[in-house]
Design an enzyme around this catalytic site. Sequence first.
Site, short mmCIF file in Angstrom:
data_model
loop_
_atom_site.label_atom_id
_atom_site.label_comp_id
_atom_site.label_asym_id
_atom_site.label_seq_id
_atom_site.Cartn_x
_atom_site.Cartn_y
_atom_site.Cartn_z
N GLN A 32 0.85 -1.19 0.00
CA GLN A 32 0.00 0.00 0.00
C GLN A 32 0.89 1.25 0.00
O GLN A 32 1.72 1.42 0.88
CB GLN A 32 -0.88 -0.02 1.25
CG GLN A 32 -1.94 1.05 1.30
CD GLN A 32 -2.72 0.98 2.60
OE1 GLN A 32 -2.22 1.34 3.67
NE2 GLN A 32 -3.96 0.49 2.54
N TYR A 103 -5.90 10.68 4.42
CA TYR A 103 -4.51 10.88 4.01
C TYR A 103 -4.44 11.70 2.73
O TYR A 103 -5.46 12.11 2.17
CB TYR A 103 -3.81 9.53 3.88
CG TYR A 103 -3.69 8.79 5.20
CD1 TYR A 103 -3.15 9.41 6.32
CD2 TYR A 103 -4.16 7.48 5.34
CE1 TYR A 103 -3.05 8.75 7.53
CE2 TYR A 103 -4.07 6.81 6.57
CZ TYR A 103 -3.52 7.46 7.65
OH TYR A 103 -3.43 6.81 8.85
N ARG A 151 -7.56 2.17 -2.14
CA ARG A 151 -8.36 2.17 -0.92
C ARG A 151 -9.03 3.54 -0.83
O ARG A 151 -8.35 4.57 -0.88
CB ARG A 151 -7.51 1.90 0.31
CG ARG A 151 -8.39 1.75 1.54
CD ARG A 151 -7.69 1.13 2.72
NE ARG A 151 -8.66 0.37 3.52
CZ ARG A 151 -8.44 -0.02 4.76
NH1 ARG A 151 -7.29 0.21 5.34
NH2 ARG A 151 -9.36 -0.70 5.42
N GLY A 254 -8.57 -6.86 9.28
CA GLY A 254 -7.41 -6.14 9.80
C GLY A 254 -7.05 -6.64 11.18
O GLY A 254 -6.24 -7.54 11.36
N ARG A 255 -7.70 -6.07 12.18
CA ARG A 255 -7.36 -6.41 13.56
C ARG A 255 -7.64 -7.88 13.90
O ARG A 255 -7.05 -8.41 14.85
CB ARG A 255 -8.14 -5.49 14.52
CG ARG A 255 -7.60 -4.07 14.56
CD ARG A 255 -8.48 -3.17 15.39
NE ARG A 255 -9.69 -2.77 14.67
CZ ARG A 255 -10.72 -2.14 15.21
NH1 ARG A 255 -10.71 -1.87 16.51
NH2 ARG A 255 -11.78 -1.80 14.50
N CYS A 278 -10.81 -10.70 17.99
CA CYS A 278 -10.57 -9.29 18.35
C CYS A 278 -11.81 -8.72 19.03
O CYS A 278 -12.93 -8.89 18.55
CB CYS A 278 -10.23 -8.50 17.09
SG CYS A 278 -10.24 -6.71 17.33
N CYS A 300 -1.34 -6.32 21.45
CA CYS A 300 -2.75 -6.70 21.37
C CYS A 300 -3.20 -7.13 22.76
O CYS A 300 -2.47 -7.80 23.48
CB CYS A 300 -2.93 -7.84 20.37
SG CYS A 300 -4.60 -8.53 20.32
N ALA A 332 -5.35 -12.67 33.03
CA ALA A 332 -3.98 -13.07 33.34
C ALA A 332 -3.91 -14.55 33.72
O ALA A 332 -3.06 -15.30 33.23
CB ALA A 332 -3.41 -12.21 34.46
#
Length: 867
Positions: A32, A103, A151, A254-255, A278, A300, A332
Amino acid sequence: MRQLSVTKDRHIKPLSRLAEAVHRHGASIFIQLHHPGRETVSALIGGQPVAAPSPIPCKYLQQETRALTIEEIKQLVQQFTDGAVRVKKAGCDGVELHAAHGYLLQQFLSPYTNKREDEYGGNFENRMRILLEIIEGIRRECGTDFPIGVRLSVEEFLDQTGVTEDYIHIQDGIRIAAALEQAGIDFLDVSCGLYETGITCVEPISYPQGWRHDMLAAVKAHVTIPVLGVSAIREPKTAEAFLEEGVVDFVSLGRAWLADEEWGKKVQEGQESELRKCISCLRCFESLNEYNAAGLPPECAVNPRLAKELKYRELPCDTMKHTAVVAGGGPAGMCAAETLAKRGVHVVLMDEGQELGGTVNLAKKPPLKERMEWVADYYREAFKKLDVEVKLGTAADVDSVMAYNPDAVVVATGSVPIVPEKIPGIHGENVYSVKEVLDGKQEWKDKTIAVIGAGLTGLETAEYVAALGNRVTIIDMLGEIAPGANHTNVADVCGRLKKYGASYLLGHALKEIREGCVIVEQVEDHQVKEVAADAVVLSLGYRPDDTLAKALREKGVEVRIVGSAVKDGTIAPAVRMGYEAGRELFEHKKKLTSFHIPAQDIANFGKVSLMDEQEGLYMAYLTEPAAIARILPPPLKPFSMPVVTLSVCHIHRPTFADDYYEAILGVYATYGQTLGLYPLGLVLGGPGAEMAVQCGRDNGSIPKKMGAEFVIRRNGAVVTAEVARRGTQLVEASMELGEYNSPLTHVLYQAPAAGKKTFGGGFYYHFDRRPDKEGTAHFENGALLMNQCEYNYQSWEPGFVNLQLKSSIDDPWAELPINTIIGGAYSKNSLLVHKLNLAEELDADTIVPYLLTGWYDRTAFMETGRI
């Protein structure tokens, strides 16, 4: 600072290694091409204003902004084209032009950011021009068989921020998409938003999966080329529905990949129940901002291995059939249990609750946060597969834990709410904790509720109460809302609180709780107010609960404390601590060289024991902050940026010795308000090395070692340097003269130049070793010394640095890993040390473990290995 680039030919070779790695697995890779325009900060480009189509600053970043000239725009078109050519030369399969998220290319497309009146603005065709010219240039240089995609933000949503002027609406986005298809691009990657509406670009947890459906379908209906697009998709059933309906041709994630790097593999193999999904908590983006100055990658909240795969590698197997008890079923504890079980350890997980999740079970209760349940869902499935023995409804105390005769215990008992005991009425019947509220035990309606604490937990609890039909006032002694939380998450929940009519009373401290009201005091002028409240909810934070750990240690059990039992915090640090505890327990580690000597090694220490015309390389890089913190002796503190400096020089005319070579490895540190360099290691070679040691080690308290071999060569614009000692090449460096890796280099070295004089300080430690009357030796006379150095430069040539460091058993230079190279220079200069002053007397035994490696080889610890 860590962003990939294709601005120079030097980027082709490393990019080709990436392409080769991807192709090895049968996949394709597109690069990209991106220019931020006004959506960046001027500090990253040397302090100059950021560039954009028009001098309109981004309201989010608020940087000084200038308009690009016609000549600069033409240059940018060529630079995009040249970048695509480099991508093709690297063996990648295509490019995507980033014209989304506000952008540069989107700034030209949007009438909101493009107010130009020349050929690149003023009407639709002119606003399209730069993007079309870039596409034409890439086609011309890369050929018709090299795919080009765009994009595109097809909706900017600026009405949500109160903007009334024109911007890109969905009908405009469709028109742009059609024009791009006409221009011959191969695919569209549909997105939306810009930084000022960033909540729509990178959505928080409140946005449902597939929420962009209608937007994607609208674009798909008006073009014939393939369409792909993200839509907060986390589950394969949502992705498959989009494909079956024909909303997109490719599903973009993505995530989801950050949370589970095996997302695609698990779906292909029918292991969908094992997905680590996610939760859209935005820790990845939050950590990008948090770690930017340190040059570290993001993290993450649910995947502790993200961007640390090479560091962690494979889990070490446990072959000794150990048993571990994990006390606590929160994030945890669950992560520690899974990690241990994957290694082959028999794991018993105990929690007093009736379901796994710990505080996640509260976090999922506020509106639109149901997906927090996914955290516990993942571990439930993992525990079935790994045969983790889960004991719910079982309080972890000394007796219940010891009943399993564990080899180690991971204590993940979390934290307890902070309750300020001195406040009158704090234990009244009208006062509740966050847990008591979110557990659903209070079914308030049409009540007036005061929530004390405007952190993110307080805000979410306030929303939960407001959604039940109550009036809410949020009170906090700080002057702003949730200053430490992610701004997108805060804006998201505050937007809904506004709709509920919630009010805020900031800058006010709680003084008393009465029946029907609370008494608060304004922090600035101490005015007292009475605020009506039928009930009071305390959200004042938590303190760690490590009582079980202390009791178990008294029993001689190996204990690791993780999560909020160490420090109250969010899911991310809890999961990371759980993972590290799970992989480190029972691991047999080889003895590694280190600048910090273990206390047990010190007993083996038994052996009695101005620089004119220097020329060479001066380099700086960023390392792991934890690495500096671990090896920095007190009372020095790490500098805010984890800067390491390395110089490799030939000293032609020292005043105290024949000429010699030296390499100095040091870190930036602070003493109070004073910033200086702390030299960790200095190796010497050449005729004058022995004398340099005698004058330096004892007189200057500077750690120095002899026996190093140096090679420094200059061939035109390329300088190389290699430093080896006792069979190990400690330093391998090359420098291409002409420009820095980063403009920050110039600032870091105080903008040196020929004829310029600069000053810097250094920190050094002194100690003595002296026998007492019985003949036993002791370390004493510890002290921190400071000096001031004057640099007079004959030349300073900026360079692009490539650097590798290695450790030997005697010289642990690679203990400071290279995360991000800042840059360096080739210089001729003279160094004059003005003075060496005592800064502070110290306890010698405290600082000695940090210092000995810098002075002595392992032979001084009776590790001779003679044959």
